[in-house]
Design a protein around this motif. Structure first.
Motif, short mmCIF file in Angstrom:
data_model
loop_
_atom_site.label_atom_id
_atom_site.label_comp_id
_atom_site.label_asym_id
_atom_site.label_seq_id
_atom_site.Cartn_x
_atom_site.Cartn_y
_atom_site.Cartn_z
N LEU A 282 -33.21 17.64 21.16
CA LEU A 282 -32.20 16.58 21.25
C LEU A 282 -32.87 15.23 20.97
CD1 LEU A 282 -30.00 17.84 24.21
CD2 LEU A 282 -29.45 17.82 21.77
N GLY A 283 -34.11 15.10 21.42
CA GLY A 283 -34.87 13.88 21.10
C GLY A 283 -35.09 13.77 19.60
N ARG A 284 -35.46 14.89 19.00
CA ARG A 284 -35.74 14.88 17.55
C ARG A 284 -34.48 14.60 16.74
NH1 ARG A 284 -38.06 20.32 14.81
NH2 ARG A 284 -35.86 20.87 14.87
N SER A 285 -33.30 15.03 17.29
CA SER A 285 -32.04 14.89 16.53
C SER A 285 -31.74 13.42 16.19
CB SER A 285 -30.89 15.49 17.33
OG SER A 285 -30.61 14.65 18.43
N GLU A 286 -32.31 12.52 16.98
CA GLU A 286 -32.00 11.09 16.74
C GLU A 286 -32.55 10.61 15.40
OE1 GLU A 286 -33.37 9.08 20.24
OE2 GLU A 286 -31.99 10.25 21.48
N THR A 287 -33.59 11.29 14.91
CA THR A 287 -34.20 10.83 13.65
C THR A 287 -34.29 11.91 12.58
OG1 THR A 287 -36.34 11.34 14.65
CG2 THR A 287 -35.66 9.03 14.70
N SER A 288 -34.14 13.18 12.95
CA SER A 288 -34.47 14.24 11.98
C SER A 288 -33.45 14.37 10.85
CB SER A 288 -34.59 15.59 12.70
OG SER A 288 -33.32 16.02 13.13
N GLY A 289 -32.19 14.11 11.13
CA GLY A 289 -31.14 14.29 10.12
C GLY A 289 -30.88 15.78 9.85
N ARG A 290 -31.39 16.67 10.69
CA ARG A 290 -31.18 18.10 10.46
C ARG A 290 -29.79 18.52 10.92
NH1 ARG A 290 -36.44 21.77 11.90
NH2 ARG A 290 -34.75 23.24 12.33
N VAL A 291 -29.11 19.34 10.07
CA VAL A 291 -27.75 19.75 10.43
C VAL A 291 -27.72 20.64 11.67
CG1 VAL A 291 -26.71 19.58 8.13
CG2 VAL A 291 -27.87 21.70 8.80
N ASP A 292 -28.90 21.23 12.00
CA ASP A 292 -28.92 22.16 13.13
C ASP A 292 -29.52 21.54 14.39
OD1 ASP A 292 -31.45 22.02 12.06
OD2 ASP A 292 -31.81 24.18 12.04
N ASP A 293 -29.80 20.23 14.37
CA ASP A 293 -30.29 19.58 15.59
C ASP A 293 -29.12 19.00 16.38
OD1 ASP A 293 -32.94 20.21 15.45
OD2 ASP A 293 -33.63 18.27 14.72
N ASN A 294 -28.18 19.85 16.75
CA ASN A 294 -27.10 19.43 17.65
C ASN A 294 -26.95 20.55 18.68
OD1 ASN A 294 -24.93 21.44 16.76
ND2 ASN A 294 -25.61 20.52 14.83
N LEU A 295 -26.37 20.18 19.82
CA LEU A 295 -26.42 21.13 20.95
C LEU A 295 -25.86 22.51 20.60
CD1 LEU A 295 -27.56 21.13 23.70
CD2 LEU A 295 -25.37 20.37 24.62
N GLU A 296 -24.75 22.50 19.80
CA GLU A 296 -24.12 23.79 19.49
C GLU A 296 -25.07 24.67 18.66
OE1 GLU A 296 -20.40 23.32 17.47
OE2 GLU A 296 -20.13 25.50 17.38
N SER A 297 -25.64 24.08 17.58
CA SER A 297 -26.56 24.86 16.74
C SER A 297 -27.83 25.23 17.50
CB SER A 297 -26.96 24.07 15.49
OG SER A 297 -25.85 23.87 14.67
N ILE A 298 -28.31 24.29 18.32
CA ILE A 298 -29.56 24.55 19.07
C ILE A 298 -29.39 25.79 19.94
CG2 ILE A 298 -31.02 23.67 20.95
CD1 ILE A 298 -30.60 20.84 19.75
N ARG A 299 -28.24 25.87 20.63
CA ARG A 299 -28.02 27.02 21.53
C ARG A 299 -27.93 28.33 20.73
NH1 ARG A 299 -25.34 24.27 26.54
NH2 ARG A 299 -27.23 23.15 27.10
#
Ligand SMILES: Nc1ncnc2c1ncn2[C@@H]1O[C@H](COP(=O)(O)OP(=O)(O)OP(=O)(O)O)[C@@H](O)[C@H]1O
Ligand SMILES: Nc1ccn([C@H]2C[C@H](O)[C@@H](COP(=O)(O)O)O2)c(=O)n1
Length: 353
Positions: A282-299
């Motif tokens: 979730l920390g990385r999601s702030e800068t990564s721009g990855r489509v899968d760095d969101n809670l739903e995809s992460i889980r």
């Protein structure tokens, strides 16, 4: 008087040992090897005339039998060392390099300056599967005489761990310190391929990434192969294949396409709790721009990891090929553990698996 008694105290164990023979036996003391050797030989050559004599022969023989068995065990550990990574790290052959390291004269375990063109093209080309690896590239690198000394087969370390365990972070550090290593992230390869407008696989990759599913291996292994060939052209000999093999399909695909043309040295496995990994992602999601760095995809990725990747790690563990790193600490502390594990990998590669 007291001093004289004390001076003889060291003989006590011998006196005790002799007492077990019975008072009637007057054989050589235990530290008289020549005398015991004579008695031990008599066991085979001279029939004992009394119980006491027979007992002495047995005791003398036991002394040498014990020494012989211990010596043979020690020798067999040296000649046929166990494959366990603990033995490699703590066994006697490693003590010497530990001591050497204290005096700063041990040869470096890893190269410390950038490699020049070091790919052995003739050797590489002679292996049929490497031919496959090479066919992906357009121009072969120029071969220098020095190149012939480099092993033909690229060395591979698979890097596994849950999403966000810190695989990429540690791989980057390895490459920063050791120029013969190249980091190839399967996920990065797939993300790059997805961006390529000419790729026929872009859409399928995109769906898999969002759903946290694993892309069919035919696509992934081709991308890994291409990246390894490019790395070899730059003189890289060792490859960190990050995020692979993620499932059985990945394992089989690697075997079919790469197989014997690369030496897989093991799996560098980063272990961290899911709550910590989630926090990091979730920390990385702030800068990564990855489509899968969101809670739903992460889980979803966590679920896929538990269901498909963990059993693969266990398979390698059964083969004693897993080098586990506790990834819960700070980046620097994880790095020092990673280094220690790399040393183990290097030692095992050196002494032969
Ligand atoms: N030991 C650590 N402590 C705290 N944060 C870390 C640690 N290692 C990595 N991170 C941070 O966690 C995030 C994820 O790290 P990294 O990208 O290396 O993980 P990864 O295992 O490669 O993830 P993925 O499988 O999703 O590619 C990054 O923002 C990174 O800076
Ligand atoms: N062998 C692989 C590696 C990765 N993927 C896909 C699926 C993952 O969720 C995504 C991101 O990988 P990461 O960068 O987190 O290692 O890439 C795959 O299908 N097969």
């Amino acid at each position: 008087m007291a001093l004289r008694a004390y001076r003889h105290e060291w003989r006590l164990p011998f006196r005790l040992a002799r007492r077990q023979l019975g008072d009637s036996v007057h054989g050589p003391p235990l530290n008289d090897l020549a005398g015991n050797w004579r008695k031990a030989k008599e066991f085979f050559t001279k029939p004992a005339l009394s119980y006491g004599e027979f007992k002495q022969q047995c005791v003398s023989l036991r002394l040498f039998a014990f020494g012989g068995v211990c010596g043979a065990c020690a020798l067999s550990l040296v000649i046929f060392p166990p494959k366990s990574s603990y033995w490699v790290t703590w066994g006697p052959s490693y003590w010497f390099s530990h001591v050497q390291r204290c005096f700063g004269s041990a040869p470096p375990l890893f190269l410390s300056k950038k490699l020049e063109t070091t790919v052995s093209a003739p050797k590489v080309a002679s292996a049929p599967k490497v031919e496959q690896l090479r066919s992906e590239s357009s121009a072969a690198p120029a071969v220098s005489p020095k190149a012939a000394a480099v092993p033909a087969k690229p060395r591979v370390l698979f890097v596994l761990g849950g999403p966000g365990a810190g695989k990429g972070t540690q791989c980057a550090k390895i490459c920063e310190h050791f120029p013969q290593w190249q980091h190839i992230s399967a996920g990065d390869c797939l993300r790059a391929e997805r961006q390529d407008p000419n790729s026929k696989d872009g859409e399928l990759i995109n769906t898999c990434l969002k759903e946290g599913k694993i892309v069919p291996v035919q696509i992934t292994v081709r991308l890994l192969q291409k990246a390894m060939v490019a790395g070899q052209k730059e003189g890289k000999t060792d490859f960190l294949i990050d995020g692979f093999p993620r499932n059985l399909d990945n394992v089989n695909g690697w075997e079919e396409v790469i197989g014997d043309s690369a030496n897989v040295m093991g799996v560098l496995f980063f272990e961290a709790a899911q709550s910590e990994m989630e926090k990091r992602l979730l920390g990385r999601s702030e800068t990564s721009g990855r489509v899968d760095d969101n809670l739903e995809s992460i889980r979803k990725r966590f679920a896929t990891y538990e269901k498909e990747t963990r059993p693969i790690v266990e398979k390698y563990r059964d083969k004693e090929m897993v080098f586990s790193v506790d990834a819960m600490q700070s980046i620097e502390s994880v790095w020092s553990h990673t280094l220690a594990k790399l040393r183990q990998v290097e030692s095992i590669a050196k002494f032969g698996q």
